[in-house]
Design an enzyme around this catalytic site. Structure first.
Site, PDB file in Angstrom:
ATOM      1  N   ARG A  14      41.210  47.934  37.671  1.00 59.55           N
ATOM      2  CA  ARG A  14      40.231  47.348  38.272  1.00 59.55           C
ATOM      3  C   ARG A  14      39.955  45.885  38.109  1.00 59.55           C
ATOM      4  O   ARG A  14      39.074  45.245  38.504  1.00 59.55           O
ATOM      5  CB  ARG A  14      39.062  48.250  38.021  1.00 59.55           C
ATOM      6  CG  ARG A  14      38.981  49.464  38.483  1.00 59.55           C
ATOM      7  CD  ARG A  14      37.679  50.506  37.537  1.00 59.55           C
ATOM      8  NE  ARG A  14      38.518  51.173  36.432  1.00 59.55           N
ATOM      9  CZ  ARG A  14      37.726  51.792  35.647  1.00 59.55           C
ATOM     10  NH1 ARG A  14      36.554  52.051  35.756  1.00 59.55           N
ATOM     11  NH2 ARG A  14      38.405  52.353  34.543  1.00 59.55           N
ATOM     12  N   GLN A  73      53.891  54.540  25.453  1.00 57.99           N
ATOM     13  CA  GLN A  73      53.543  55.460  26.278  1.00 57.99           C
ATOM     14  C   GLN A  73      54.197  55.337  27.748  1.00 57.99           C
ATOM     15  O   GLN A  73      53.649  54.435  28.333  1.00 57.99           O
ATOM     16  CB  GLN A  73      52.037  55.709  26.444  1.00 57.99           C
ATOM     17  CG  GLN A  73      51.702  57.047  27.319  1.00 57.99           C
ATOM     18  CD  GLN A  73      50.161  56.909  27.690  1.00 57.99           C
ATOM     19  OE1 GLN A  73      49.569  55.843  27.761  1.00 57.99           O
ATOM     20  NE2 GLN A  73      49.737  58.034  28.071  1.00 57.99           N
ATOM     21  N   GLY A 101      41.296  50.305  23.431  1.00 58.21           N
ATOM     22  CA  GLY A 101      41.801  48.662  23.252  1.00 58.21           C
ATOM     23  C   GLY A 101      40.788  47.889  24.349  1.00 58.21           C
ATOM     24  O   GLY A 101      40.758  46.713  24.293  1.00 58.21           O
ATOM     25  N   GLU A 152      34.021  64.376  32.519  1.00 57.09           N
ATOM     26  CA  GLU A 152      34.175  63.091  33.186  1.00 57.09           C
ATOM     27  C   GLU A 152      33.559  62.852  34.386  1.00 57.09           C
ATOM     28  O   GLU A 152      33.350  64.022  35.216  1.00 57.09           O
ATOM     29  CB  GLU A 152      35.824  62.921  33.444  1.00 57.09           C
ATOM     30  CG  GLU A 152      36.605  62.468  32.359  1.00 57.09           C
ATOM     31  CD  GLU A 152      36.161  61.510  31.291  1.00 57.09           C
ATOM     32  OE1 GLU A 152      36.498  60.299  31.935  1.00 57.09           O
ATOM     33  OE2 GLU A 152      35.765  61.753  30.186  1.00 57.09           O
ATOM     34  N   ARG A 331      42.915  12.654  21.542  1.00 57.72           N
ATOM     35  CA  ARG A 331      44.174  13.498  21.462  1.00 57.72           C
ATOM     36  C   ARG A 331      44.877  14.046  20.102  1.00 57.72           C
ATOM     37  O   ARG A 331      44.499  13.140  19.174  1.00 57.72           O
ATOM     38  CB  ARG A 331      45.228  13.169  22.537  1.00 57.72           C
ATOM     39  CG  ARG A 331      44.694  13.061  23.907  1.00 57.72           C
ATOM     40  CD  ARG A 331      45.721  12.712  24.681  1.00 57.72           C
ATOM     41  NE  ARG A 331      47.184  13.009  24.715  1.00 57.72           N
ATOM     42  CZ  ARG A 331      48.121  12.303  24.941  1.00 57.72           C
ATOM     43  NH1 ARG A 331      48.295  11.193  25.399  1.00 57.72           N
ATOM     44  NH2 ARG A 331      49.401  12.856  24.822  1.00 57.72           N
ATOM     45  N   LYS A 349      45.977   8.864  20.597  1.00 58.36           N
ATOM     46  CA  LYS A 349      46.971   9.903  20.317  1.00 58.36           C
ATOM     47  C   LYS A 349      47.622   9.387  19.194  1.00 58.36           C
ATOM     48  O   LYS A 349      48.179   8.306  19.164  1.00 58.36           O
ATOM     49  CB  LYS A 349      47.818  10.168  21.406  1.00 58.36           C
ATOM     50  CG  LYS A 349      48.675  11.206  21.389  1.00 58.36           C
ATOM     51  CD  LYS A 349      49.954  11.119  21.694  1.00 58.36           C
ATOM     52  CE  LYS A 349      50.905  10.078  21.034  1.00 58.36           C
ATOM     53  NZ  LYS A 349      52.261  10.192  21.672  1.00 58.36           N
ATOM     54  N   ARG A 438      49.212 -16.048  27.822  1.00 57.15           N
ATOM     55  CA  ARG A 438      48.400 -16.394  28.846  1.00 57.15           C
ATOM     56  C   ARG A 438      49.268 -17.654  29.607  1.00 57.15           C
ATOM     57  O   ARG A 438      49.726 -18.603  29.187  1.00 57.15           O
ATOM     58  CB  ARG A 438      47.023 -16.629  28.580  1.00 57.15           C
ATOM     59  CG  ARG A 438      46.107 -16.573  29.526  1.00 57.15           C
ATOM     60  CD  ARG A 438      44.780 -16.971  28.974  1.00 57.15           C
ATOM     61  NE  ARG A 438      44.273 -15.903  27.746  1.00 57.15           N
ATOM     62  CZ  ARG A 438      43.380 -16.544  27.001  1.00 57.15           C
ATOM     63  NH1 ARG A 438      42.802 -17.681  27.041  1.00 57.15           N
ATOM     64  NH2 ARG A 438      43.015 -15.699  25.961  1.00 57.15           N
TER      65      ARG A 438
HETATM   66  C1  UD1 Z   1      37.272  56.994  28.866  1.00 61.97           C
HETATM   67  C2  UD1 Z   1      36.826  58.136  28.743  1.00 61.97           C
HETATM   68  C3  UD1 Z   1      35.341  58.568  28.771  1.00 61.97           C
HETATM   69  C4  UD1 Z   1      34.698  57.498  28.217  1.00 61.97           C
HETATM   70  C5  UD1 Z   1      35.083  55.939  28.466  1.00 61.97           C
HETATM   71  C6  UD1 Z   1      34.514  55.037  27.711  1.00 61.97           C
HETATM   72  C7  UD1 Z   1      38.762  59.903  28.950  1.00 61.97           C
HETATM   73  C8  UD1 Z   1      39.369  60.698  29.976  1.00 61.97           C
HETATM   74  N1  UD1 Z   1      37.766  59.212  29.459  1.00 61.97           N
HETATM   75  O1  UD1 Z   1      37.172  56.871  30.460  1.00 61.97           O
HETATM   76  O2  UD1 Z   1      34.709  59.839  28.632  1.00 61.97           O
HETATM   77  O3  UD1 Z   1      33.212  57.571  28.679  1.00 61.97           O
HETATM   78  O4  UD1 Z   1      36.561  55.906  28.130  1.00 61.97           O
HETATM   79  O5  UD1 Z   1      34.800  53.633  27.759  1.00 61.97           O
HETATM   80  O6  UD1 Z   1      39.044  59.739  27.777  1.00 61.97           O
HETATM   81  N2  UD1 Z   1      44.681  54.713  28.040  1.00 61.97           N
HETATM   82  C9  UD1 Z   1      46.003  54.716  27.642  1.00 61.97           C
HETATM   83  N3  UD1 Z   1      47.071  55.355  28.469  1.00 61.97           N
HETATM   84  C10 UD1 Z   1      46.712  56.394  29.418  1.00 61.97           C
HETATM   85  C11 UD1 Z   1      45.243  56.090  30.033  1.00 61.97           C
HETATM   86  C12 UD1 Z   1      44.109  55.224  29.337  1.00 61.97           C
HETATM   87  O7  UD1 Z   1      46.755  54.218  26.945  1.00 61.97           O
HETATM   88  O8  UD1 Z   1      47.299  57.017  29.998  1.00 61.97           O
HETATM   89  C13 UD1 Z   1      43.936  53.622  27.444  1.00 61.97           C
HETATM   90  C14 UD1 Z   1      43.485  52.561  28.433  1.00 61.97           C
HETATM   91  O9  UD1 Z   1      44.189  51.360  28.418  1.00 61.97           O
HETATM   92  C15 UD1 Z   1      42.082  52.135  27.832  1.00 61.97           C
HETATM   93  C16 UD1 Z   1      41.584  53.201  27.151  1.00 61.97           C
HETATM   94  O10 UD1 Z   1      42.717  54.260  27.070  1.00 61.97           O
HETATM   95  O11 UD1 Z   1      42.311  51.221  26.953  1.00 61.97           O
HETATM   96  C17 UD1 Z   1      40.398  53.906  28.208  1.00 61.97           C
HETATM   97  O12 UD1 Z   1      41.075  54.445  29.441  1.00 61.97           O
HETATM   98  P1  UD1 Z   1      40.296  54.227  30.762  1.00 61.97           P
HETATM   99  O13 UD1 Z   1      41.076  54.425  31.960  1.00 61.97           O
HETATM  100  O14 UD1 Z   1      39.646  52.896  30.697  1.00 61.97           O
HETATM  101  O15 UD1 Z   1      39.203  55.413  30.703  1.00 61.97           O
HETATM  102  P2  UD1 Z   1      37.902  55.375  31.091  1.00 61.97           P
HETATM  103  O16 UD1 Z   1      38.003  55.933  32.645  1.00 61.97           O
HETATM  104  O17 UD1 Z   1      37.119  54.246  31.020  1.00 61.97           O
HETATM  105 CA    CA Z   2      37.756  52.175  30.121  1.00 60.60          CA
END
Ligand code: UD1
Ligand code: CA
Length: 457
Positions: A14, A73, A101, A152, A331, A349, A438
């Site tokens: 997104r 992962q 993160g 979810e 600078r 500078k 000059r």
């Molecule tokens: C997730 C939660 C949701 C919560 C929301 C809060 C789940 C299933 N859903 O949804 O309940 O309300 O966060 O912000 O946990 N990531 C990985 N590996 C993956 C998928 C995601 O490392 O395979 C990491 C993403 O980089 C991100 C975090 O996990 O930092 C959350 O993933 P994201 O896809 O943003 O989850 P949401 O749909 O926001």
């Molecule tokens: Ca998220």
């Protein structure tokens, strides 16, 4: 022992970006760096970062140390799958705190509360009540108010979508419980992902109590999934920084038009006008005034200095009582002693400029050592570059350089030297002498200008 897991493998579709989402910045630091800085405040024994999308870029962005380790992962099959990758590296006996993160404003105090809920028969979950819960996982509670599941958005029924208490994504449990329940996750849901959130319903079945903590404010748990949310979080951080600086005694003419992407330290009674940007480490002494639209990065500005509108100061030091700008550009490597004046359209500078010296208009002073009480006239250029090498210009105390002068380096002007306006000076001048190159003026008296012939009608 506390181990912290940070999920940072997702692509961040997104964001519509070529960069991994967690490397997008808020207040000059990546989203992930915000989370890591917060995590360190809890003094964990290990910090496991789950990386995937752009993992090399993510690793390169971080300062390594013995506590920090990365777990790959390879395919992003969901948040539960992400934590599964870490299981071989965590201790059964540790408490494990899981952070996302992309949730950068989380506070250490909230996390400390949550971690206290972890025991052999309980875990902690951080929730928040939002006015608009769309996009988040909803918290399902039974009649006794106990949490029984997280659903979810994409899997929720109409009734469940009405719930406003949501999952922040932050949870804490023992290593042994995670090792027991995570391998049992399945992906029979709308997104065909292994949801970390399913461990809540499994906890009920395993007789593990789920205790919830509420975040202090909704903004603490804002997730950044798109550029709008990034901008929203940026404003929250800037507002907080502005407020804390005002609490330190800084006058901000408009805290909504202030940006700090690093650390700004202020003395007493400093004033910052609108639209200034501070980057890196900036220190202002007492009574420093910064005019509108200035950009200041990694610099020290000493007491009593005024920086007028539209000036740029980068990796420079001003000792004190300076008078800079408007439209000045300092600078890297500029060091100004006390009471130096750098006026409009002046660029410096690697320039050391002594007490009380003035470069008032339209000049370039680079690779130069300038003494005290020197006056550099408008349009003076230190010609420091011969196309291959840079050369130094040294100017003694009390030198007067006339306007529109080219000082061709390497060059030394002794103390008290005077340079006539419009000169090209390419050999050194000894103390007290006047030098000028000059061309002698020629005056033709009674000169008649050519006149246009009248056009025939
Ligand atoms: C997730 C939660 C949701 C919560 C929301 C809060 C789940 C299933 N859903 O949804 O309940 O309300 O966060 O912000 O946990 N990531 C990985 N590996 C993956 C998928 C995601 O490392 O395979 C990491 C993403 O980089 C991100 C975090 O996990 O930092 C959350 O993933 P994201 O896809 O943003 O989850 P949401 O749909 O926001
Ligand atoms: Ca998220």
């Amino acid at each position: 022992m506390l181990e912290i897991v940070i999920l940072a493998a997702g692509k961040g579709t997104r964001m519509r970006s070529d960069r991994p989402k967690v490397l997008h910045k808020v207040a000059g630091r990546s989203l992930l760096q915000h989370v890591i800085d917060c995590a360190y405040q809890l003094n964990p024994s290990r910090l496991h970062i789950v990386v995937g999308h752009g993992s090399d870029q993510v690793k390169d962005s971080l300062e390594l140390n013995e506590k920090l380790s990365f777990v790959e992962q390879k395919e992003q099959l969901g948040t539960g799958h992400a934590v599964q990758q870490v299981l071989p590296f965590i201790e059964d006996g540790s408490d494990i705190l899981i952070l996302y993160g992309d949730v950068p404003l989380i506070s250490a105090n909230t996390l400390r509360t949550l971690v206290k809920y972890v025991s052999n028969d309980s875990m902690g979950l951080l929730t928040v009540v939002l006015d608009d819960a769309s996009g988040y996982g909803r918290i399902i509670r039974n009649d006794q108010g106990q949490v029984t599941a997280i659903v979810e958005q994409k899997d929720a029924s109409k009734e469940q979508l009405q719930l406003r208490e949501v999952n922040t994504g932050v949870m804490a449990a023992t290593g042994s419980y995670l090792k027991q329940c995570l391998p049992t996750l399945d992906n029979s849901n709308a997104q065909k992902e292994f949801y970390l959130t399913d461990i809540i319903s499994i906890a009920r079945e395993s007789k593990i109590d789920v205790y919830t903590a509420q975040a202090n404010s909704a903004c603490e748990v804002l997730g950044v999934n798109n550029r709008r949310q990034q901008a929203e979080v940026e404003r929250i951080v800037q507002r907080r920084l502005a407020e804390s600086l005002m609490d330190d005694g800084l006058t901000l003419l408009d805290p909504e038009r202030f940006d700090c992407r690093g650390t700004l330290t202020v003395g007493r009674d400093c004033i910052v006008d609108i639209n200034c940007v501070f980057e890196g480490n900036v220190v202002l002494g007492d009574d420093v005034k910064i005019g509108p639209n200035c950009y200041i990065s990694n610099s020290q500005i000493g007491a009593g200095t005024t920086v007028h509108a539209n000036s740029i100061i980068d990796e420079s030091t001003i000792l004190g009582q300076g008078n800079i700008g408007p439209f000045a550009r300092l600078r890297p490597g500029t060091k100004l002693a006390n009471g130096v004046k750098i006026g409009n359209f002046v660029e410096t500078k690697k320039a050391l400029i002594g007490n009380g010296s003035k470069v008032n208009h339209l000049s370039y002073i680079g690779d130069a050592k300038v003494g005290a009480d020197v006056n550099i006239g408008a349009g003076t250029i230190t010609c420091n570059y011969d196309g291959v090498n840079k050369h130094i210009t040294e100017i003694g105390d009390d030198v007067f350089v006339g306007s529109n002068t080219a000082l061709v380096a390497p060059l030394t002007l002794g103390a008290g030297v005077t340079i006539g306006a419009g000169s090209v000076i390419n050999s050194s001048v000894d103390e007290g002498n006047l030098a000028l190159t000059r061309v002698k003026q020629r005056t033709v008296s009674g000169w008649e200008r050519p006149k246009k012939k009248a056009k025939p009608k």
